[in-house]
Design a protein around this motif. Structure first.
Motif, PDB file in Angstrom:
ATOM      1  N   MET A 160       7.109   8.783   1.442  1.00 16.01           N
ATOM      2  CA  MET A 160       6.225   9.679   0.343  1.00 16.01           C
ATOM      3  C   MET A 160       7.120   8.368  -1.042  1.00 16.01           C
ATOM      4  SD  MET A 160       4.247  12.048   0.503  1.00 16.01           S
ATOM      5  CE  MET A 160       3.322  12.420  -0.452  1.00 16.01           C
ATOM      6  N   ALA A 161       6.579   7.813  -1.469  1.00 19.62           N
ATOM      7  CA  ALA A 161       7.016   7.858  -3.303  1.00 19.62           C
ATOM      8  C   ALA A 161       5.390   7.809  -4.191  1.00 19.62           C
ATOM      9  CB  ALA A 161       7.854   6.298  -3.262  1.00 19.62           C
ATOM     10  N   CYS A 162       5.534   7.624  -5.466  1.00 20.36           N
ATOM     11  CA  CYS A 162       4.529   6.787  -6.187  1.00 20.36           C
ATOM     12  C   CYS A 162       4.420   5.797  -6.028  1.00 20.36           C
ATOM     13  CB  CYS A 162       5.269   7.386  -7.891  1.00 20.36           C
ATOM     14  SG  CYS A 162       3.615   7.234  -8.742  1.00 20.36           S
TER      15      CYS A 162
ATOM     16  N   THR B  79      -5.241   8.898  -2.858  1.00 17.83           N
ATOM     17  CA  THR B  79      -5.001  10.617  -2.007  1.00 17.83           C
ATOM     18  C   THR B  79      -2.990  10.564  -1.379  1.00 17.83           C
ATOM     19  OG1 THR B  79      -4.778   8.747  -0.094  1.00 17.83           O
ATOM     20  CG2 THR B  79      -7.398   9.744  -0.699  1.00 17.83           C
ATOM     21  N   ALA B  80      -3.043  11.064  -1.439  1.00 20.80           N
ATOM     22  CA  ALA B  80      -1.288  11.472  -0.209  1.00 20.80           C
ATOM     23  C   ALA B  80      -1.671   9.968   0.666  1.00 20.80           C
ATOM     24  CB  ALA B  80      -0.804  12.981   0.867  1.00 20.80           C
ATOM     25  N   GLY B  81      -1.730  10.012   1.208  1.00 21.96           N
ATOM     26  CA  GLY B  81      -1.501   8.549   2.338  1.00 21.96           C
ATOM     27  C   GLY B  81      -1.338   7.403   1.655  1.00 21.96           C
ATOM     28  N   ASP B  82      -2.263   7.342   0.002  1.00 25.99           N
ATOM     29  CA  ASP B  82      -1.885   6.053  -1.148  1.00 25.99           C
ATOM     30  C   ASP B  82      -0.143   6.533  -1.524  1.00 25.99           C
ATOM     31  OD1 ASP B  82      -4.696   5.349  -0.286  1.00 25.99           O
ATOM     32  OD2 ASP B  82      -5.215   5.940  -2.216  1.00 25.99           O
ATOM     33  N   PHE B  83       0.556   7.068  -0.833  1.00 28.53           N
ATOM     34  CA  PHE B  83       1.498   7.573  -1.523  1.00 28.53           C
ATOM     35  C   PHE B  83       2.845   7.193  -0.201  1.00 28.53           C
ATOM     36  CE2 PHE B  83      -0.709   9.666  -5.144  1.00 28.53           C
ATOM     37  CZ  PHE B  83       0.087   9.329  -5.423  1.00 28.53           C
ATOM     38  N   ILE B  84       2.429   7.116   0.785  1.00 27.13           N
ATOM     39  CA  ILE B  84       3.481   7.043   1.782  1.00 27.13           C
ATOM     40  C   ILE B  84       3.372   5.241   2.020  1.00 27.13           C
ATOM     41  CG2 ILE B  84       3.281   6.793   4.600  1.00 27.13           C
ATOM     42  CD1 ILE B  84       1.443   9.440   3.917  1.00 27.13           C
ATOM     43  N   ARG B  85       4.989   4.676   2.295  1.00 32.05           N
ATOM     44  CA  ARG B  85       5.221   3.860   2.072  1.00 32.05           C
ATOM     45  C   ARG B  85       4.903   2.470   3.709  1.00 32.05           C
ATOM     46  NH1 ARG B  85      10.928   3.692  -1.312  1.00 32.05           N
ATOM     47  NH2 ARG B  85      10.528   5.878  -1.557  1.00 32.05           N
TER      48      ARG B  85
END
Length: 65
Positions: free
Chosen positions: A9-11, A59-65
């Motif tokens: 995860m990263a912004c 969403t948390a999924g959008d933070f997954i690289r």
């Protein structure tokens, strides 16, 4: 690079790897005076997630690289 519960995860906006505010489910031991301990915290890719640094929210999924 994150290796534990924030692995991968990263912004997407600023690149920060932590901390994040994530909407999650948990069980708390609650007394009249307040909460004590809590059980495992669980979230999914659909959970709301906000970067603590730049306040980007998705969403948390959008933070997954």
């Amino acid at each position: 690079m994150n290796k534990n519960c924030l692995k991968g995860m990263a912004c997407p906006r600023c690149g920060a790897e932590e901390p994040f505010e994530i909407e999650a489910l948990s069980f708390f031991l609650v007394y009249d005076e307040g909460t004590d301990s809590h059980a495992d915290v669980q979230w999914t890719k659909e959970s709301r997630c906000r970067c603590h640094s730049c306040k980007y929210e998705a969403t948390a999924g959008d933070f997954i690289r």
